[in-house]
Enzyme design. Structure first.
Site, PDB file in Angstrom:
ATOM      1  N   SER A 104      32.649  57.810  18.465  1.00  0.00           N
ATOM      2  CA  SER A 104      33.073  59.196  18.304  1.00  0.00           C
ATOM      3  C   SER A 104      34.075  59.337  17.153  1.00  0.00           C
ATOM      4  O   SER A 104      33.725  59.152  16.004  1.00  0.00           O
ATOM      5  CB  SER A 104      33.626  59.728  19.623  1.00  0.00           C
ATOM      6  OG  SER A 104      33.392  61.122  19.737  1.00  0.00           O
ATOM      7  N   LYS A 134      43.198  85.172  25.718  1.00  0.00           N
ATOM      8  CA  LYS A 134      44.471  84.480  25.559  1.00  0.00           C
ATOM      9  C   LYS A 134      44.678  83.413  26.629  1.00  0.00           C
ATOM     10  O   LYS A 134      45.309  82.385  26.379  1.00  0.00           O
ATOM     11  CB  LYS A 134      45.632  85.485  25.592  1.00  0.00           C
ATOM     12  CG  LYS A 134      46.979  84.879  25.210  1.00  0.00           C
ATOM     13  CD  LYS A 134      46.954  84.317  23.803  1.00  0.00           C
ATOM     14  CE  LYS A 134      48.293  83.726  23.412  1.00  0.00           C
ATOM     15  NZ  LYS A 134      48.257  83.109  22.083  1.00  0.00           N
TER      16      LYS A 134
END
Length: 343
Positions: A151, A203
């Site tokens: 990765s 948010k």
């Protein structure tokens, strides 16, 4: 010997010892780089840093040429550990510093970056990748993949000139993961609730205190897809393999070094000595020796005072090395990590 003579000798030795201590303190202070603020107080005192060399392989025929071996070990993170643990757990800046010093040293003909990492934070991986790519434009950089270069570790490797992997290396794991934990049902069982006041609908996305809405899932998935597309593009450009072809292996799976070679993800199968040999060839210096950089631990590092302000209370130092073995993913932070590490 009379008591008077013995007393004079003791006093002389004591004064000699005090003088030696003062001299050493003076020499130490002259090596410090003080940052003085406008109110004439010392805000920080750090020794000027230069990475020192340790010889791994002596050069042939008294050659001054060098191959620099740099280690990238453990989970890639934007957080760094300072002091006596800095070398064992390097962050982004120490790797960048080592690369820059190697590039600026005219006797360094090539760099071998040994990667032994399951990956880590997306941005930290990207920063190191960029530093490796910049270095490779000046001098050959050979990445040697050790036990794991998956990765984010593979992402970094894509900045190199050439990549060498062991037969048993676990690499690839080309993908992105963002995790969160939902505990809203647990809150209900114990009679707890949470109220959040936000300035927008997204948010408090990934909040575990309530079920996730479908539009939030689409929003987070879009973030992951954007980062995955960048990863895929970097691999495609670095390895010269079309994106569509890469998708056959770029689905998050890890592969062995041999499988990576067959998929054109690496250039060669071998050991670190083979990486040294390749670096000598690319650097056109068959007689070059091999050196490693190390950080010299200063007195301030050892005492945990490197960033302390004058008059500040002593800081309590806590070190948790467990994340180097099994990382603790922060909710909402994107990572380049294999699924087996994402817990």
């Amino acid at each position: 010997m009379s008591n008077k003579t013995y007393g004079c000798l003791t006093l002389f030795m004591l004064l000699l010892l005090i003088g030696s201590i003062l001299l050493n303190v003076g020499l130490f202070v002259t090596k410090l780089d003080f940052d003085v603020s406008t109110d004439a107080t010392f805000t920080a005192a750090r020794p000027k840093r230069h990475l020192h060399e340790v010889v791994v392989e002596n050069p042939a025929k008294s050659s001054a040429d060098k191959i620099v071996h740099i280690d990238l070990e453990g989970v890639i993170s934007s957080m760094s550990v300072s002091g006596i643990f800095a070398e064992a757990m390097p962050g982004v800046e120490p790797i960048k510093q080592a690369l820059e010093q190697a590039v600026n040293d005219k006797n360094v003909k090539a760099i071998v970056l040994r990667v032994n990492s399951p990956g880590g934070e997306v941005t930290a991986s990207d920063i190191i990748y960029n530093a490796v790519k910049k270095a490779a434009k000046v001098k050959p950089v050979v990445v040697y993949m050790d036990a794991m270069a998956a990765s984010g570790g593979y992402y970094v490797a894509c900045g190199a000139t050439k990549i060498v992997a062991s037969e048993t290396t676990l690499t690839a794991s080309i993908g992105v993961i963002i995790e969160t934990m939902n505990y809203s049902e647990l809150f209900g069982k114990v009679g707890l609730s949470m109220t959040a006041f936000t300035s927008g609908a997204f948010k408090d996305s990934l909040s575990g205190a309530r079920p996730m809405r479908e539009d939030e899932k689409a929003y987070v998935q879009n973030l992951v897809t954007q980062m995955y597309d960048r990863f895929l593009g970097i691999v495609s450009e670095s390895r010269g393999v079309p994106k569509e072809q890469l998708k056959n292996v770029a689905d998050g799976r890890v592969v062995t070094g041999r499988e990576a070679l067959n998929a054109k993800l690496v250039d060669q199968i071998g050991y670190v000595e083979d990486a040294y040999a390749l670096a000598r060839t690319l650097g056109k210096s068959a007689d070059a020796g091999v050196v490693k950089y190390r950080h010299e631990v200063s007195l301030f590092d050892a005492l945990g005072m490197a960033s302390a302000k004058a008059g500040a209370a002593p800081a309590k130092m806590e070190l948790d090395v467990s994340s180097a073995l099994m990382p603790k993913l922060l909710p909402g932070v994107p990572y380049y990590l294999p699924p087996s590490f994402a817990h």
